[in-house]
Design a protein around this motif. Structure first.
Motif, PDB file in Angstrom:
ATOM      1  N   ARG A 106       0.832  -1.214   0.000  1.00 31.55           N
ATOM      2  CA  ARG A 106       0.000   0.000   0.000  1.00 31.55           C
ATOM      3  C   ARG A 106       0.857   1.251   0.000  1.00 31.55           C
ATOM      4  O   ARG A 106       0.589   2.199  -0.720  1.00 31.55           O
ATOM      5  CB  ARG A 106      -0.933   0.002   1.207  1.00 31.55           C
ATOM      6  CG  ARG A 106      -2.129  -0.874   1.032  1.00 31.55           C
ATOM      7  CD  ARG A 106      -3.126  -0.649   2.155  1.00 31.55           C
ATOM      8  NE  ARG A 106      -3.965  -1.809   2.242  1.00 31.55           N
ATOM      9  CZ  ARG A 106      -4.271  -2.430   3.354  1.00 31.55           C
ATOM     10  NH1 ARG A 106      -3.832  -1.988   4.509  1.00 31.55           N
ATOM     11  NH2 ARG A 106      -5.045  -3.496   3.335  1.00 31.55           N
ATOM     12  N   GLN A 107       1.881   1.257   0.837  1.00 32.91           N
ATOM     13  CA  GLN A 107       2.759   2.425   0.911  1.00 32.91           C
ATOM     14  C   GLN A 107       3.491   2.634  -0.417  1.00 32.91           C
ATOM     15  O   GLN A 107       3.612   3.760  -0.888  1.00 32.91           O
ATOM     16  CB  GLN A 107       3.751   2.273   2.055  1.00 32.91           C
ATOM     17  CG  GLN A 107       4.615   3.507   2.239  1.00 32.91           C
ATOM     18  CD  GLN A 107       5.506   3.398   3.457  1.00 32.91           C
ATOM     19  OE1 GLN A 107       5.454   2.421   4.203  1.00 32.91           O
ATOM     20  NE2 GLN A 107       6.334   4.399   3.657  1.00 32.91           N
ATOM     21  N   PHE A 108       3.968   1.563  -1.020  1.00 35.41           N
ATOM     22  CA  PHE A 108       4.661   1.667  -2.302  1.00 35.41           C
ATOM     23  C   PHE A 108       3.758   2.332  -3.337  1.00 35.41           C
ATOM     24  O   PHE A 108       4.195   3.221  -4.072  1.00 35.41           O
ATOM     25  CB  PHE A 108       5.093   0.278  -2.792  1.00 35.41           C
ATOM     26  CG  PHE A 108       5.741   0.293  -4.150  1.00 35.41           C
ATOM     27  CD1 PHE A 108       7.091   0.554  -4.282  1.00 35.41           C
ATOM     28  CD2 PHE A 108       4.987   0.057  -5.295  1.00 35.41           C
ATOM     29  CE1 PHE A 108       7.686   0.579  -5.530  1.00 35.41           C
ATOM     30  CE2 PHE A 108       5.569   0.081  -6.550  1.00 35.41           C
ATOM     31  CZ  PHE A 108       6.926   0.347  -6.670  1.00 35.41           C
ATOM     32  N   PHE A 109       2.501   1.910  -3.390  1.00 36.86           N
ATOM     33  CA  PHE A 109       1.590   2.426  -4.408  1.00 36.86           C
ATOM     34  C   PHE A 109       1.069   3.832  -4.109  1.00 36.86           C
ATOM     35  O   PHE A 109       0.393   4.419  -4.940  1.00 36.86           O
ATOM     36  CB  PHE A 109       0.441   1.443  -4.648  1.00 36.86           C
ATOM     37  CG  PHE A 109       0.868   0.229  -5.427  1.00 36.86           C
ATOM     38  CD1 PHE A 109       1.500   0.350  -6.651  1.00 36.86           C
ATOM     39  CD2 PHE A 109       0.643  -1.041  -4.928  1.00 36.86           C
ATOM     40  CE1 PHE A 109       1.904  -0.763  -7.364  1.00 36.86           C
ATOM     41  CE2 PHE A 109       1.032  -2.163  -5.632  1.00 36.86           C
ATOM     42  CZ  PHE A 109       1.667  -2.028  -6.857  1.00 36.86           C
ATOM     43  N   THR A 110       1.404   4.398  -2.970  1.00 40.27           N
ATOM     44  CA  THR A 110       1.055   5.807  -2.752  1.00 40.27           C
ATOM     45  C   THR A 110       1.964   6.717  -3.572  1.00 40.27           C
ATOM     46  O   THR A 110       1.608   7.861  -3.839  1.00 40.27           O
ATOM     47  CB  THR A 110       1.148   6.201  -1.255  1.00 40.27           C
ATOM     48  OG1 THR A 110       2.497   6.041  -0.816  1.00 40.27           O
ATOM     49  CG2 THR A 110       0.185   5.391  -0.408  1.00 40.27           C
ATOM     50  N   GLU A 111       3.133   6.200  -3.965  1.00 43.53           N
ATOM     51  CA  GLU A 111       4.078   7.010  -4.731  1.00 43.53           C
ATOM     52  C   GLU A 111       4.357   6.481  -6.138  1.00 43.53           C
ATOM     53  O   GLU A 111       5.000   7.156  -6.933  1.00 43.53           O
ATOM     54  CB  GLU A 111       5.402   7.114  -3.967  1.00 43.53           C
ATOM     55  CG  GLU A 111       5.256   7.829  -2.641  1.00 43.53           C
ATOM     56  CD  GLU A 111       6.588   7.968  -1.919  1.00 43.53           C
ATOM     57  OE1 GLU A 111       7.645   7.918  -2.587  1.00 43.53           O
ATOM     58  OE2 GLU A 111       6.559   8.123  -0.694  1.00 43.53           O
ATOM     59  N   HIS A 112       3.886   5.257  -6.440  1.00 43.72           N
ATOM     60  CA  HIS A 112       4.165   4.640  -7.737  1.00 43.72           C
ATOM     61  C   HIS A 112       2.880   4.074  -8.332  1.00 43.72           C
ATOM     62  O   HIS A 112       2.040   3.556  -7.614  1.00 43.72           O
ATOM     63  CB  HIS A 112       5.191   3.505  -7.575  1.00 43.72           C
ATOM     64  CG  HIS A 112       6.456   3.940  -6.900  1.00 43.72           C
ATOM     65  ND1 HIS A 112       7.457   4.615  -7.553  1.00 43.72           N
ATOM     66  CD2 HIS A 112       6.881   3.807  -5.617  1.00 43.72           C
ATOM     67  CE1 HIS A 112       8.442   4.872  -6.709  1.00 43.72           C
ATOM     68  NE2 HIS A 112       8.108   4.391  -5.524  1.00 43.72           N
ATOM     69  N   ASP A 113       2.763   4.164  -9.645  1.00 44.21           N
ATOM     70  CA  ASP A 113       1.576   3.644 -10.329  1.00 44.21           C
ATOM     71  C   ASP A 113       1.597   2.129 -10.450  1.00 44.21           C
ATOM     72  O   ASP A 113       0.562   1.481 -10.310  1.00 44.21           O
ATOM     73  CB  ASP A 113       1.451   4.255 -11.726  1.00 44.21           C
ATOM     74  CG  ASP A 113       1.173   5.737 -11.680  1.00 44.21           C
ATOM     75  OD1 ASP A 113       0.516   6.194 -10.722  1.00 44.21           O
ATOM     76  OD2 ASP A 113       1.633   6.453 -12.595  1.00 44.21           O
ATOM     77  N   VAL A 114       2.753   1.566 -10.774  1.00 42.32           N
ATOM     78  CA  VAL A 114       2.902   0.128 -10.932  1.00 42.32           C
ATOM     79  C   VAL A 114       4.281  -0.299 -10.439  1.00 42.32           C
ATOM     80  O   VAL A 114       5.181   0.532 -10.281  1.00 42.32           O
ATOM     81  CB  VAL A 114       2.726  -0.339 -12.404  1.00 42.32           C
ATOM     82  CG1 VAL A 114       1.324  -0.075 -12.910  1.00 42.32           C
ATOM     83  CG2 VAL A 114       3.764   0.283 -13.311  1.00 42.32           C
ATOM     84  N   LEU A 115       4.425  -1.594 -10.227  1.00 42.86           N
ATOM     85  CA  LEU A 115       5.703  -2.212  -9.881  1.00 42.86           C
ATOM     86  C   LEU A 115       6.039  -3.178 -11.009  1.00 42.86           C
ATOM     87  O   LEU A 115       5.181  -3.972 -11.417  1.00 42.86           O
ATOM     88  CB  LEU A 115       5.583  -2.965  -8.557  1.00 42.86           C
ATOM     89  CG  LEU A 115       6.740  -3.861  -8.144  1.00 42.86           C
ATOM     90  CD1 LEU A 115       8.007  -3.042  -7.888  1.00 42.86           C
ATOM     91  CD2 LEU A 115       6.367  -4.663  -6.897  1.00 42.86           C
ATOM     92  N   ILE A 116       7.258  -3.105 -11.523  1.00 42.26           N
ATOM     93  CA  ILE A 116       7.700  -4.024 -12.580  1.00 42.26           C
ATOM     94  C   ILE A 116       8.909  -4.783 -12.059  1.00 42.26           C
ATOM     95  O   ILE A 116       9.856  -4.173 -11.563  1.00 42.26           O
ATOM     96  CB  ILE A 116       8.046  -3.267 -13.876  1.00 42.26           C
ATOM     97  CG1 ILE A 116       6.814  -2.519 -14.398  1.00 42.26           C
ATOM     98  CG2 ILE A 116       8.592  -4.236 -14.928  1.00 42.26           C
ATOM     99  CD1 ILE A 116       7.059  -1.696 -15.638  1.00 42.26           C
ATOM    100  N   LEU A 117       8.839  -6.108 -12.143  1.00 41.91           N
ATOM    101  CA  LEU A 117       9.925  -6.949 -11.649  1.00 41.91           C
ATOM    102  C   LEU A 117       9.996  -8.230 -12.474  1.00 41.91           C
ATOM    103  O   LEU A 117       9.066  -8.538 -13.228  1.00 41.91           O
ATOM    104  CB  LEU A 117       9.730  -7.267 -10.167  1.00 41.91           C
ATOM    105  CG  LEU A 117       8.510  -8.089  -9.759  1.00 41.91           C
ATOM    106  CD1 LEU A 117       8.777  -8.748  -8.418  1.00 41.91           C
ATOM    107  CD2 LEU A 117       7.291  -7.195  -9.622  1.00 41.91           C
ATOM    108  N   PRO A 118      11.096  -8.981 -12.369  1.00 46.56           N
ATOM    109  CA  PRO A 118      11.225 -10.208 -13.163  1.00 46.56           C
ATOM    110  C   PRO A 118      10.122 -11.223 -12.832  1.00 46.56           C
ATOM    111  O   PRO A 118       9.664 -11.298 -11.696  1.00 46.56           O
ATOM    112  CB  PRO A 118      12.585 -10.771 -12.746  1.00 46.56           C
ATOM    113  CG  PRO A 118      13.315  -9.622 -12.137  1.00 46.56           C
ATOM    114  CD  PRO A 118      12.276  -8.737 -11.535  1.00 46.56           C
ATOM    115  N   VAL A 119       9.737 -11.993 -13.834  1.00 47.55           N
ATOM    116  CA  VAL A 119       8.785 -13.079 -13.610  1.00 47.55           C
ATOM    117  C   VAL A 119       9.434 -14.178 -12.782  1.00 47.55           C
ATOM    118  O   VAL A 119       8.841 -14.704 -11.849  1.00 47.55           O
ATOM    119  CB  VAL A 119       8.265 -13.651 -14.947  1.00 47.55           C
ATOM    120  CG1 VAL A 119       7.492 -14.935 -14.729  1.00 47.55           C
ATOM    121  CG2 VAL A 119       7.395 -12.625 -15.653  1.00 47.55           C
ATOM    122  N   SER A 120      10.659 -14.519 -13.132  1.00 50.03           N
ATOM    123  CA  SER A 120      11.379 -15.546 -12.376  1.00 50.03           C
ATOM    124  C   SER A 120      12.804 -15.085 -12.123  1.00 50.03           C
ATOM    125  O   SER A 120      13.284 -14.147 -12.750  1.00 50.03           O
ATOM    126  CB  SER A 120      11.358 -16.896 -13.097  1.00 50.03           C
ATOM    127  OG  SER A 120      12.103 -16.816 -14.281  1.00 50.03           O
TER     128      SER A 120
END
Length: 126
Positions: free
Chosen positions: A2-16
């Motif tokens: 929740r805190q992360f998304f107060t400042e960022h629209d999306v999170l992008i990270l590796p699938v594996s």
């Protein structure tokens, strides 16, 4: 999250955590010197997102130097499913030049339209 998304629209990270491995291998037993005791251990980057309950999607991101496919997962906050799909579609369109396999080029061939979303004034990518 929740805190992360107060400042960022999306999170992008590796699938594996690793590129594709031989089909004969059940799972990687070690990643960067860290032992993987089970099938679930090597999939941490995927299941850590799953337990948040946030909407997520995996999309192709390119290939390794050996030509093996790799992907990213895009995660949005709760209730932002439409945003997630819009970002995923835009990502696929923008990363298209990175894909070497000509069979994967169909996404670039589909037209993308941009229009103002009535409720928020934000630009919608479809």
């Amino acid at each position: 999250m929740r805190q992360f998304f107060t400042e960022h629209d999306v999170l992008i990270l590796p699938v594996s955590q690793v590129p594709p491995f031989p089909v004969e291998q059940e799972f990687p037993t070690e990643i960067n010197g860290e032992p993987m005791a089970s099938y679930l251990d090597w999939m941490r980057s995927a299941y850590f997102i799953t337990v948040t309950g946030c909407p997520a999607i995996s999309v192709p991101a390119g290939t390794t130097p050996d030509g093996l496919p790799v992907g990213v997962q895009i995660v949005a906050p709760h209730g932002a499913d439409l945003r997630l799909l819009q970002v995923a579609r835009a990502f696929e369109w923008l990363r298209e030049p990175l894909i070497r396999d000509p069979r994967a080029r169909s996404a670039r061939d589909r037209p993308i339209s941009r229009q103002k979303m009535p409720s928020s004034g934000a630009t919608q990518v479809t």
